[in-house]
Design a protein around this motif. Structure first.
Motif, PDB file in Angstrom:
ATOM      1  N   ALA A 209      19.822 -24.811  30.567  1.00 25.97           N
ATOM      2  CA  ALA A 209      20.467 -23.755  29.782  1.00 25.97           C
ATOM      3  C   ALA A 209      20.470 -22.466  30.595  1.00 25.97           C
ATOM      4  O   ALA A 209      19.581 -22.228  31.419  1.00 25.97           O
ATOM      5  N   PHE A 210      21.491 -21.671  30.351  1.00 26.99           N
ATOM      6  CA  PHE A 210      21.573 -20.334  30.938  1.00 26.99           C
ATOM      7  C   PHE A 210      21.021 -19.353  29.920  1.00 26.99           C
ATOM      8  O   PHE A 210      21.437 -19.346  28.756  1.00 26.99           O
ATOM      9  N   PHE A 211      20.061 -18.535  30.324  1.00 25.86           N
ATOM     10  CA  PHE A 211      19.498 -17.525  29.431  1.00 25.86           C
ATOM     11  C   PHE A 211      19.789 -16.144  29.981  1.00 25.86           C
ATOM     12  O   PHE A 211      19.567 -15.872  31.166  1.00 25.86           O
ATOM     13  N   LEU A 212      20.308 -15.273  29.122  1.00 22.21           N
ATOM     14  CA  LEU A 212      20.573 -13.877  29.472  1.00 22.21           C
ATOM     15  C   LEU A 212      19.636 -13.013  28.645  1.00 22.21           C
ATOM     16  O   LEU A 212      19.766 -12.954  27.418  1.00 22.21           O
ATOM     17  N   HIS A 213      18.684 -12.375  29.302  1.00 24.04           N
ATOM     18  CA  HIS A 213      17.760 -11.565  28.508  1.00 24.04           C
ATOM     19  C   HIS A 213      18.384 -10.213  28.177  1.00 24.04           C
ATOM     20  O   HIS A 213      19.046  -9.596  28.990  1.00 24.04           O
ATOM     21  N   ILE A 214      18.183  -9.798  26.930  1.00 21.38           N
ATOM     22  CA  ILE A 214      18.601  -8.473  26.472  1.00 21.38           C
ATOM     23  C   ILE A 214      17.367  -7.574  26.403  1.00 21.38           C
ATOM     24  O   ILE A 214      17.302  -6.518  27.013  1.00 21.38           O
ATOM     25  N   SER A 215      16.360  -8.015  25.641  1.00 22.37           N
ATOM     26  CA  SER A 215      15.079  -7.292  25.614  1.00 22.37           C
ATOM     27  C   SER A 215      14.259  -7.707  26.826  1.00 22.37           C
ATOM     28  O   SER A 215      14.130  -8.894  27.124  1.00 22.37           O
ATOM     29  N   LYS A 216      13.724  -6.723  27.519  1.00 19.99           N
ATOM     30  CA  LYS A 216      12.984  -7.024  28.748  1.00 19.99           C
ATOM     31  C   LYS A 216      11.636  -6.312  28.722  1.00 19.99           C
ATOM     32  O   LYS A 216      11.325  -5.567  27.780  1.00 19.99           O
ATOM     33  N   GLN A 217      10.868  -6.518  29.760  1.00 18.62           N
ATOM     34  CA  GLN A 217       9.545  -5.897  29.862  1.00 18.62           C
ATOM     35  C   GLN A 217       9.662  -4.375  29.740  1.00 18.62           C
ATOM     36  O   GLN A 217      10.501  -3.748  30.376  1.00 18.62           O
ATOM     37  N   GLY A 218       8.816  -3.793  28.870  1.00 19.83           N
ATOM     38  CA  GLY A 218       8.819  -2.351  28.668  1.00 19.83           C
ATOM     39  C   GLY A 218       9.635  -1.898  27.482  1.00 19.83           C
ATOM     40  O   GLY A 218       9.593  -0.721  27.116  1.00 19.83           O
ATOM     41  N   ASP A 219      10.377  -2.825  26.846  1.00 13.79           N
ATOM     42  CA  ASP A 219      11.193  -2.483  25.680  1.00 13.79           C
ATOM     43  C   ASP A 219      10.360  -2.573  24.401  1.00 13.79           C
ATOM     44  O   ASP A 219       9.335  -3.267  24.342  1.00 13.79           O
ATOM     45  N   TYR A 220      10.863  -1.883  23.360  1.00 13.90           N
ATOM     46  CA  TYR A 220      10.328  -2.050  22.016  1.00 13.90           C
ATOM     47  C   TYR A 220      11.340  -2.846  21.211  1.00 13.90           C
ATOM     48  O   TYR A 220      12.538  -2.562  21.250  1.00 13.90           O
TER      49      TYR A 220
END
Length: 512
Positions: free
Chosen positions: A443-454
């Motif tokens: 599967a292809f995953f596109l992260h929106i929330s990343k390290q450092g986000d709330y």
């Protein structure tokens, strides 16, 4: 002005010399004749073109079709590894973001973005831009920068995005809707009075919503009281009879030659594993023979009728319709209109039928390129409707479903993941294209929330795309989907934030 050619006096031929000079500087074709010419035109494009948004998700792959197409994003989903994504490195002071429009307006005012636009100017031309969401302020900022917005006006889009107005447009177009009334609602007694013909099982939608956030299911006074404040504050709402339905979606593009229609897709709606909202959109599937020939034919016909009416209203370009399929009588009804690219656009524009001709966004952009073209829309739609031109894909929009604010201390990278027989997943390789997925175990995953986000309730964690289906034939999540969702969530490490009043003002989806 063209430079004059110097020739001996005796051989001067002014008329021919002038004609030759004009031909030399002419760069645009007189007429593009069909899909092949259109594709070649964009492969040779010299005008800077942009998609400006929180992420580049909705227009993934556009840079592969159009020379000079770039993404300007607030969230760098590929962590600097995508060759055509620009994201400002330094954050400048700004008010809290409350919507995607705020993010886009911030980007247009950012010095790094402004310098980037200037560096890519062609003569006096800054270029043209698409936005997922924009408002009048966005239009003003774009104009100051010399950017042409490749969409009808924000005022027109807002009018058509209003769910109440959508039904009125459908009436003009002759497209059936679920039985409904349009009215203000003052209290529960008033609701019963205006909806007498619809029964007691109702669905109420306010004019503007966000992935099911403002769709309310009401069958008694207790349920009404729960949402009363949101309903009674509106000047007008849409009250519908609640039907036993399944969701579907279809994307299209209004052009000067007619409405181009993509195949009908299934919709994933309200799955608690992915969204906190009962009526919330959380993904799509596209695969051969997903619907009966009769349903596909009706959906295409209604979409063309609606698109033709939009054209009469002054609209052109990309739009999406949600259709509701009544499981009791087999009828198909219009649900709502999105006058823009959407969260389903990525799956539409990467399917085989799109790759064989051209994605819908190509025809959308063409309407703003100041070039004449010929196109047989009926022949194009006929090719796209053939089931052999459709391959099987699914996408899941995975959100934070808890009513908490959490700090992300670890997040999975974007790229290709592989699932093992025990249900665990492993990052396999970096890729910016979902078609790099080879099997249903990838599967292809596109992260929106990343390290450092709330993250907050309803915040997008990311989008998972894979070949094959993620639902059963009775529209329930299959085991593979549940395994992928669980595995992706396990890659996020978060810490609970006690004071929920801090850190987050933005609510709703960044993918739409």
């Amino acid at each position: 002005m063209s430079a004059k050619k110097v020739v001996p006096t005796a051989k001067k031929k002014p008329a021919k010399t002038k004609k030759a000079a004009v031909a030399k500087v002419k760069t645009e074709p007189d007429m593009l004749n069909g899909v092949a010419d259109i594709r070649r035109f964009f492969y040779k494009n010299e005008i800077p073109l942009y998609f400006i948004s929180a992420t580049n998700f909705n227009m993934l792959g556009a840079d592969e079709w159009i020379k000079g197409f770039k993404f300007i994003c607030h969230i760098e989903c590929f962590d600097g590894q995508h060759p055509n994504v620009f994201s400002p490195k330094e954050e400048i002071p700004h008010d809290e973001f409350t919507c995607i429009e705020d993010i886009n307006n911030y980007l247009l005012q950012h010095p790094e973005v402004q310098d980037y636009l200037k560096s890519r100017k062609k003569g006096r031309t800054t270029g043209k831009a698409m936005f997922l969401m924009f408002d009048e302020k966005t239009e003003e900022l774009a104009k100051k920068l010399g950017l042409e917005v490749m969409f009808p006006s924000a005022k027109m889009r807002t009018f058509m995005d209003n769910k109440v107005n959508t039904n009125r447009i459908a009436e003009k177009a002759g497209v059936p809707c679920v039985p409904y009334v349009l009215s203000p609602v003052t209290d529960f007694e008033h609701l019963n009075k205006i909806s007498k013909s619809l029964g007691t099982d109702l669905v109420i939608q306010t004019p503007f919503g966000d992935s099911g956030h403002t769709t309310f299911f009401i069958s008694n006074e207790e349920e009404f009281k729960k949402y009363e404040a949101d309903i009674v504050k509106e000047k007008e709402v849409k009250v519908m009879k609640r039907i036993n339905c399944k969701g579907s979606a279809i994307e299209a593009c209004v052009t000067r030659h007619g409405t181009i229609v993509a195949p009908l897709m299934t919709e994933l709606v309200g799955f608690k594993e992915m969204t906190p909202y009962k009526g919330g959109w959380c993904g799509n599937e596209i695969y051969p023979n997903a619907f009966t020939p009769e349903l596909r034919k009706k959906a295409t016909k209604y979409t063309q009728l609606f698109g033709d009416q939009l054209r009469k209203e002054g609209y052109k370009g990309y739009f999406e319709l949600d259709f509701l399929i009544d499981q009791d009588n087999g009828e198909i009804y219009l649900g709502e209109l999105n006058p823009r690219v959407t969260g389903a656009s990525s799956i539409t524009n990467h399917a085989v039928f799109a790759l064989a001709d051209a994605p819908l966004f190509v025809f959308h952009i063409l309407e703003w390129m100041n070039v004449d073209y010929k196109l047989n829309v009926n022949a194009l739609n006929a090719r796209r409707s053939k089931q052999e031109n459709i391959d099987g894909w699914s996408q899941l929009i995975i959100k934070h479903t808890e009513d908490t604010i959490e700090y992300v201390s670890e997040a999975p990278s974007s790229g290709i993941y592989k699932m093992f027989d025990n249900g665990h997943i492993q990052f396999d390789r970096m890729d910016t294209h979902r078609r790099a997925v080879e099997t249903e175990n990838e599967a292809f995953f596109l992260h929106i929330s990343k390290q450092g986000d709330y993250i907050y309730e309803g915040a997008d964690l990311g989008i998972l795309v894979s070949r094959g289906r993620m639902m059963t034939n009775d529209f329930k999540l299959n085991a593979r989907a549940k395994n992928w969702i669980k595995a992706i969530r396990s890659k996020y490490t978060t810490e609970l934030v006690e004071d929920k009043r801090k850190h987050v003002a933005l609510t709703g989806s960044l993918t739409k």
